[in-house]
Design a protein around this motif. Structure first.
Motif, PDB file in Angstrom:
ATOM      1  N   THR A  31       0.857  -1.185   0.000  1.00 47.35           N
ATOM      2  CA  THR A  31       0.000   0.000   0.000  1.00 47.35           C
ATOM      3  C   THR A  31       0.894   1.236   0.000  1.00 47.35           C
ATOM      4  N   ALA A  32       0.792   2.065  -1.015  1.00 45.38           N
ATOM      5  CA  ALA A  32       1.634   3.259  -1.121  1.00 45.38           C
ATOM      6  C   ALA A  32       1.318   4.233   0.008  1.00 45.38           C
ATOM      7  N   ARG A  33       2.345   4.911   0.468  1.00 46.13           N
ATOM      8  CA  ARG A  33       2.201   5.906   1.530  1.00 46.13           C
ATOM      9  C   ARG A  33       2.723   7.256   1.040  1.00 46.13           C
ATOM     10  N   SER A  34       2.621   8.270   1.899  1.00 53.42           N
ATOM     11  CA  SER A  34       3.191   9.580   1.574  1.00 53.42           C
ATOM     12  C   SER A  34       4.110   9.997   2.701  1.00 53.42           C
ATOM     13  N   LEU A  35       5.156  10.740   2.349  1.00 57.13           N
ATOM     14  CA  LEU A  35       6.131  11.228   3.320  1.00 57.13           C
ATOM     15  C   LEU A  35       6.101  12.748   3.327  1.00 57.13           C
ATOM     16  N   ASN A  36       6.229  13.322   4.554  1.00 60.50           N
ATOM     17  CA  ASN A  36       6.251  14.763   4.677  1.00 60.50           C
ATOM     18  C   ASN A  36       6.992  15.135   5.952  1.00 60.50           C
ATOM     19  N   VAL A  37       7.315  16.399   6.103  1.00 59.69           N
ATOM     20  CA  VAL A  37       7.941  16.903   7.313  1.00 59.69           C
ATOM     21  C   VAL A  37       7.100  18.053   7.851  1.00 59.69           C
ATOM     22  N   THR A  38       7.060  18.190   9.158  1.00 57.63           N
ATOM     23  CA  THR A  38       6.315  19.272   9.786  1.00 57.63           C
ATOM     24  C   THR A  38       7.170  19.871  10.883  1.00 57.63           C
ATOM     25  N   GLY A  39       6.869  21.106  11.244  1.00 56.94           N
ATOM     26  CA  GLY A  39       7.590  21.772  12.319  1.00 56.94           C
ATOM     27  C   GLY A  39       7.352  23.264  12.279  1.00 56.94           C
ATOM     28  N   THR A  40       7.725  23.931  13.359  1.00 58.70           N
ATOM     29  CA  THR A  40       7.562  25.378  13.450  1.00 58.70           C
ATOM     30  C   THR A  40       8.547  26.070  12.514  1.00 58.70           C
ATOM     31  N   GLY A  41       8.044  26.960  11.686  1.00 61.42           N
ATOM     32  CA  GLY A  41       8.915  27.723  10.800  1.00 61.42           C
ATOM     33  C   GLY A  41       9.199  27.068   9.465  1.00 61.42           C
ATOM     34  N   LEU A  42       8.560  25.933   9.187  1.00 61.72           N
ATOM     35  CA  LEU A  42       8.798  25.294   7.888  1.00 61.72           C
ATOM     36  C   LEU A  42       7.517  24.646   7.389  1.00 61.72           C
ATOM     37  N   THR A  43       7.450  24.486   6.093  1.00 60.89           N
ATOM     38  CA  THR A  43       6.308  23.835   5.454  1.00 60.89           C
ATOM     39  C   THR A  43       6.835  22.842   4.439  1.00 60.89           C
ATOM     40  N   GLY A  44       6.397  21.593   4.550  1.00 65.15           N
ATOM     41  CA  GLY A  44       6.827  20.559   3.619  1.00 65.15           C
ATOM     42  C   GLY A  44       5.752  20.254   2.598  1.00 65.15           C
ATOM     43  N   THR A  45       6.186  19.712   1.456  1.00 64.17           N
ATOM     44  CA  THR A  45       5.254  19.278   0.418  1.00 64.17           C
ATOM     45  C   THR A  45       5.289  17.755   0.374  1.00 64.17           C
ATOM     46  N   ALA A  46       4.164  17.128   0.729  1.00 61.46           N
ATOM     47  CA  ALA A  46       4.111  15.676   0.813  1.00 61.46           C
ATOM     48  C   ALA A  46       4.444  15.031  -0.538  1.00 61.46           C
ATOM     49  N   GLN A  47       5.171  13.908  -0.485  1.00 59.50           N
ATOM     50  CA  GLN A  47       5.558  13.163  -1.676  1.00 59.50           C
ATOM     51  C   GLN A  47       5.072  11.722  -1.560  1.00 59.50           C
ATOM     52  N   PRO A  48       4.530  11.147  -2.649  1.00 64.49           N
ATOM     53  CA  PRO A  48       4.105   9.748  -2.599  1.00 64.49           C
ATOM     54  C   PRO A  48       5.315   8.831  -2.468  1.00 64.49           C
ATOM     55  N   PHE A  49       5.152   7.734  -1.703  1.00 67.22           N
ATOM     56  CA  PHE A  49       6.257   6.810  -1.486  1.00 67.22           C
ATOM     57  C   PHE A  49       5.723   5.387  -1.447  1.00 67.22           C
ATOM     58  N   ASP A  50       6.231   4.543  -2.346  1.00 70.17           N
ATOM     59  CA  ASP A  50       5.827   3.137  -2.351  1.00 70.17           C
ATOM     60  C   ASP A  50       7.017   2.212  -2.142  1.00 70.17           C
ATOM     61  N   GLY A  51       8.201   2.773  -1.853  1.00 74.39           N
ATOM     62  CA  GLY A  51       9.372   1.949  -1.600  1.00 74.39           C
ATOM     63  C   GLY A  51      10.154   1.561  -2.828  1.00 74.39           C
ATOM     64  N   SER A  52       9.664   1.914  -3.995  1.00 73.13           N
ATOM     65  CA  SER A  52      10.358   1.515  -5.223  1.00 73.13           C
ATOM     66  C   SER A  52      11.533   2.427  -5.547  1.00 73.13           C
ATOM     67  N   GLY A  53      11.635   3.561  -4.876  1.00 71.63           N
ATOM     68  CA  GLY A  53      12.741   4.477  -5.138  1.00 71.63           C
ATOM     69  C   GLY A  53      12.822   5.533  -4.058  1.00 71.63           C
ATOM     70  N   ASN A  54      13.922   6.293  -4.055  1.00 74.62           N
ATOM     71  CA  ASN A  54      14.101   7.359  -3.086  1.00 74.62           C
ATOM     72  C   ASN A  54      13.204   8.551  -3.433  1.00 74.62           C
ATOM     73  N   VAL A  55      12.873   9.350  -2.419  1.00 74.31           N
ATOM     74  CA  VAL A  55      12.080  10.550  -2.647  1.00 74.31           C
ATOM     75  C   VAL A  55      12.741  11.718  -1.926  1.00 74.31           C
ATOM     76  N   SER A  56      12.547  12.899  -2.443  1.00 73.15           N
ATOM     77  CA  SER A  56      13.010  14.132  -1.805  1.00 73.15           C
ATOM     78  C   SER A  56      11.794  14.992  -1.495  1.00 73.15           C
ATOM     79  N   ILE A  57      11.758  15.534  -0.281  1.00 70.95           N
ATOM     80  CA  ILE A  57      10.612  16.319   0.162  1.00 70.95           C
ATOM     81  C   ILE A  57      10.977  17.805   0.090  1.00 70.95           C
ATOM     82  N   PRO A  58      10.329  18.585  -0.754  1.00 70.03           N
ATOM     83  CA  PRO A  58      10.588  20.030  -0.798  1.00 70.03           C
ATOM     84  C   PRO A  58      10.153  20.687   0.517  1.00 70.03           C
ATOM     85  N   VAL A  59      11.013  21.559   1.050  1.00 69.54           N
ATOM     86  CA  VAL A  59      10.735  22.235   2.310  1.00 69.54           C
ATOM     87  C   VAL A  59      10.854  23.743   2.099  1.00 69.54           C
TER      88      VAL A  59
END
Length: 359
Positions: free
Chosen positions: A157-185
């Motif tokens: 089941t594909a998932r999404s990765l993101n980062v959260t925190g004070t002073g930053l905003t992340g853009t969630a990226q789809p992730f199914d394990g088939s390759g690396n992903v980079s999350i824009p912050v």
């Protein structure tokens, strides 16, 4: 050896030819024996003893066989064993036990490789050894680093990765394990501004614009003030007080009072009345001074065609007159006065005035 039975007495009468037959039957107490018995020959005489010897051995053999068979049956019933059990049987609780007297547990200890002996007296936790094959539920490997789980190339089941925190905003990226992903912050402007500043010793960052920052010098002395939490604490740190900044060091805020300053200046004031018809009157200061600079005396009440004059000013009092054009003296008129002087000699180095005295 029992007496011979009545059923045999017809064929074997008790008396023949005046000879009495013994009442005891043939002896059947001989040891079991089936070998070494002599063969009969035609020349053997027919003799009662010979026949009795043969019969006694045959009956003895039969008796021994019966005893053995009866004994085996008794053992079978007592020990509940099959015909293949050993001849001495099973004695004690083991012969009839169907379970342990006290239930025990046997649980595998996966963290151990030791074997465990079990006699039913206590619980055991045997260890394991060797490598369990995948076919039997194991990994087939001695290290998890060598384990490849099936042939999966991605998550079921594909998932999404993101980062959260004070002073930053992340853009969630789809992730199914088939390759690396980079999350824009995206960082807040304040963080971006600070990211452009290179830290340096004894320098303080500050904002120079909406999205920019710079550094300014921060001395060790300035740091001693930054940790103060009140104006009083700041004054204490920089030793800013009335004595060091020329402020008021003593005062009496009464009708006849004074104010002393750290630099030696004193201002006194008071109220007096010219009582009686006199040529002059005197007013004694609240405090004596080392030097009197000047004084002002003004009328509070009385006839205003009288002229008031200070005719003498000393360190402890002033003298005045109150007369009109006809040289008449006032009487009962109230006066106000202000005197300026020194309560001590001025030092050669005057205290520096500090704006911080007003903190």
């Amino acid at each position: 050896m029992a007496n011979y039975l009545d059923k045999w007495k017809t064929d074997f009468p008790e008396i023949i030819n005046n000879q009495t037959r013994p009442t005891a039957g043939l002896d059947n107490s001989l040891e079991f024996n089936t070998d070494g018995f002599p063969q009969r020959i035609t020349g053997d005489p027919v003799h009662a003893k010979l026949e009795n010897d043969i019969g006694s051995q045959l009956f003895s053999n039969d008796q021994r066989l019966k005893e053995t068979i009866d004994s085996l049956g008794t053992q079978e019933a007592a020990h509940e064993k099959d015909k293949y059990a050993h001849s001495t049987g099973i004695s004690g609780n083991a012969g009839s036990a169907t379970k342990l007297a006290t239930a025990r547990t046997i649980q595998t200890n996966l963290a151990s490789t030791k074997a465990a002996s079990f006699d039913g007296s206590t619980n055991i936790a045997p260890g394991v050894s060797g490598i369990l094959s995948a076919a039997n539920g194991g990994t087939g490997q001695s290290s998890l680093n060598n384990v490849i789980v099936g042939a999966a190339q991605k998550l079921q089941t594909a998932r999404s990765l993101n980062v959260t925190g004070t002073g930053l905003t992340g853009t969630a990226q789809p992730f199914d394990g088939s390759g690396n992903v980079s999350i824009p912050v995206t960082l807040a402007k304040a963080l971006l501004a600070m990211a452009g500043v290179t830290p340096s010793a004894d320098e303080l960052p500050y904002f120079t614009g909406a999205s920019s920052a710079g550094l300014t010098a921060l001395s060790a002395f300035a740091r001693t003030i930054l940790d103060d939490t009140s104006a009083a604490a700041v004054r204490n740190t920089i030793n800013a007080n009335a004595s060091t900044c020329g402020g008021i060091v003593a005062q009496s805020l009464t009708q006849n009072g004074y104010v002393k300053f750290a630099n030696g200046l004193i201002i006194q004031w008071g109220e007096t009345t010219d009582i009686g018809d006199k040529d002059y009157w005197e007013y004694t200061f609240p405090l004596s001074m080392s030097k009197a600079f000047t004084a002002v005396l003004t009328r509070k009440s009385g006839a205003y065609n009288y002229v008031t004059k200070i005719i003498k000013l000393t360190e402890t009092y002033l003298r005045w007159t109150d007369t009109n054009n006809s040289n008449q003296h006032g009487s009962g008129d109230e006066m106000f006065t202000i005197i300026i002087g020194l309560f001590s000699s001025l030092s050669t180095t005057m205290p520096r005035l500090c704006r911080c005295c007003c903190l």
